[in-house]
Write a protein that holds these residues in place. Structure first.
Motif, PDB file in Angstrom:
ATOM      1  N   GLU A 183      11.463  -5.822  -5.559  1.00  0.00           N
ATOM      2  CA  GLU A 183      10.931  -6.593  -6.695  1.00  0.00           C
ATOM      3  C   GLU A 183       9.581  -6.045  -7.146  1.00  0.00           C
ATOM      4  O   GLU A 183       9.322  -5.916  -8.339  1.00  0.00           O
ATOM      5  N   HIS A 184       8.724  -5.744  -6.194  1.00  0.00           N
ATOM      6  CA  HIS A 184       7.372  -5.267  -6.496  1.00  0.00           C
ATOM      7  C   HIS A 184       7.421  -3.951  -7.288  1.00  0.00           C
ATOM      8  O   HIS A 184       6.614  -3.736  -8.190  1.00  0.00           O
ATOM      9  N   ALA A 185       8.345  -3.095  -6.948  1.00  0.00           N
ATOM     10  CA  ALA A 185       8.431  -1.773  -7.582  1.00  0.00           C
ATOM     11  C   ALA A 185       8.754  -1.849  -9.066  1.00  0.00           C
ATOM     12  O   ALA A 185       8.411  -0.935  -9.818  1.00  0.00           O
ATOM     13  N   THR A 186       9.365  -2.931  -9.500  1.00  0.00           N
ATOM     14  CA  THR A 186       9.714  -3.051 -10.924  1.00  0.00           C
ATOM     15  C   THR A 186       8.468  -3.149 -11.799  1.00  0.00           C
ATOM     16  O   THR A 186       8.544  -2.944 -13.004  1.00  0.00           O
ATOM     17  N   ARG A 187       7.313  -3.438 -11.182  1.00  0.00           N
ATOM     18  CA  ARG A 187       6.065  -3.581 -11.939  1.00  0.00           C
ATOM     19  C   ARG A 187       5.152  -2.368 -11.795  1.00  0.00           C
ATOM     20  O   ARG A 187       4.034  -2.383 -12.296  1.00  0.00           O
ATOM     21  N   LEU A 188       5.606  -1.339 -11.118  1.00  0.00           N
ATOM     22  CA  LEU A 188       4.780  -0.149 -10.893  1.00  0.00           C
ATOM     23  C   LEU A 188       5.331   1.026 -11.696  1.00  0.00           C
ATOM     24  O   LEU A 188       6.476   1.421 -11.505  1.00  0.00           O
ATOM     25  N   HIS A 189       4.504   1.588 -12.583  1.00  0.00           N
ATOM     26  CA  HIS A 189       4.975   2.681 -13.447  1.00  0.00           C
ATOM     27  C   HIS A 189       3.908   3.727 -13.755  1.00  0.00           C
ATOM     28  O   HIS A 189       3.770   4.149 -14.891  1.00  0.00           O
ATOM     29  N   PRO A 190       3.138   4.194 -12.767  1.00  0.00           N
ATOM     30  CA  PRO A 190       2.075   5.138 -13.143  1.00  0.00           C
ATOM     31  C   PRO A 190       2.605   6.461 -13.677  1.00  0.00           C
ATOM     32  O   PRO A 190       1.907   7.137 -14.411  1.00  0.00           O
TER      33      PRO A 190
ATOM     34  N   MET B 196       0.842  -1.204   0.000  1.00  0.00           N
ATOM     35  CA  MET B 196       0.000   0.000   0.000  1.00  0.00           C
ATOM     36  C   MET B 196       0.878   1.255   0.000  1.00  0.00           C
ATOM     37  O   MET B 196       0.638   2.190  -0.769  1.00  0.00           O
ATOM     38  N   CYS B 197       1.894   1.259   0.868  1.00  0.00           N
ATOM     39  CA  CYS B 197       2.783   2.426   0.954  1.00  0.00           C
ATOM     40  C   CYS B 197       3.617   2.580  -0.317  1.00  0.00           C
ATOM     41  O   CYS B 197       3.839   3.700  -0.780  1.00  0.00           O
ATOM     42  N   LEU B 198       4.052   1.467  -0.868  1.00  0.00           N
ATOM     43  CA  LEU B 198       4.811   1.523  -2.116  1.00  0.00           C
ATOM     44  C   LEU B 198       3.948   2.085  -3.243  1.00  0.00           C
ATOM     45  O   LEU B 198       4.408   2.905  -4.041  1.00  0.00           O
ATOM     46  N   GLY B 199       2.683   1.673  -3.274  1.00  0.00           N
ATOM     47  CA  GLY B 199       1.758   2.231  -4.272  1.00  0.00           C
ATOM     48  C   GLY B 199       1.585   3.730  -4.097  1.00  0.00           C
ATOM     49  O   GLY B 199       1.611   4.485  -5.066  1.00  0.00           O
ATOM     50  N   GLY B 200       1.429   4.175  -2.855  1.00  0.00           N
ATOM     51  CA  GLY B 200       1.300   5.609  -2.586  1.00  0.00           C
ATOM     52  C   GLY B 200       2.545   6.375  -3.001  1.00  0.00           C
ATOM     53  O   GLY B 200       2.463   7.459  -3.595  1.00  0.00           O
ATOM     54  N   ALA B 201       3.712   5.793  -2.719  1.00  0.00           N
ATOM     55  CA  ALA B 201       4.977   6.434  -3.103  1.00  0.00           C
ATOM     56  C   ALA B 201       5.108   6.514  -4.622  1.00  0.00           C
ATOM     57  O   ALA B 201       5.586   7.511  -5.167  1.00  0.00           O
ATOM     58  N   THR B 202       4.636   5.476  -5.289  1.00  0.00           N
ATOM     59  CA  THR B 202       4.690   5.452  -6.751  1.00  0.00           C
ATOM     60  C   THR B 202       3.773   6.523  -7.328  1.00  0.00           C
ATOM     61  O   THR B 202       4.173   7.284  -8.211  1.00  0.00           O
ATOM     62  N   TRP B 203       2.532   6.599  -6.825  1.00  0.00           N
ATOM     63  CA  TRP B 203       1.597   7.610  -7.320  1.00  0.00           C
ATOM     64  C   TRP B 203       2.087   9.014  -7.012  1.00  0.00           C
ATOM     65  O   TRP B 203       1.845   9.944  -7.786  1.00  0.00           O
TER      66      TRP B 203
END
Length: 156
Positions: free
Chosen positions: A119-126, A83-90
């Motif tokens: 590893e998870h961050a490699t799939r996040l690219h908004p 959840m936090c990684l998603g927020g950081a990505t956005w």
């Protein structure tokens, strides 16, 4: 200042919180070599999304009066959850640096088995770019900080 210098600040602030019986989970956001925001866990106050990283990101956005933090780095005592990684990505953070990995804090559960933020961050690219994530910086100190924390709440 170096990543280690900022991690030392996070650890010191985490120790201060722990001495007061509060959660040592803490994050700071740095822009232009200056701390612009701090966030700590508020989960113990029944705020389920009140993770240190999200609170820090929200505080930084409010302070800087912008929705994107593309020129900022976040430093945290622990590996960000999904959840936090998603927020950081956005939020478009350039970089995340953290100390303890999931496996270092087994009394505190993450929502995904065998999860690793790197590893998870490699799939996040908004925002159309990759975020740099560096884990294990001052790992032993962060692991020690979390040793008396279970289910994200200090035992003492």
């Amino acid at each position: 200042m170096t990543d280690q210098d900022f991690m030392k600040i996070v650890i010191t602030k985490g120790k201060q919180r722990l001495e007061k019986g509060e959660s040592p989970n803490l994050s700071i956001i740095v822009k232009d070599n200056k701390i612009v925001a701090e966030g700590h866990s508020t989960v113990a106050n029944f705020e389920l999304s009140g993770h240190n990283d999200l609170n820090c990101i929200n505080n930084a956005c409010k302070k800087l009066q912008k929705y994107t933090l593309t020129d900022c780095t976040m430093y945290s005592t622990i590996e960000p959850c999904s959840m936090c990684l998603g927020g950081a990505t956005w939020a478009g953070l350039n970089k995340i640096v953290f100390g303890a990995f999931l496996e270092d804090i087994p009394e505190n559960h993450y929502e995904i088995d065998n999860y690793h933020a790197i590893e998870h961050a490699t799939r996040l690219h908004p925002n159309g770019k990759n975020m740099e994530i560096i884990g294990g910086v001052l790992r032993e100190e962060c692991k020690e900080l979390m040793k008396d924390v279970k289910n994200w709440i200090p035992l003492k």
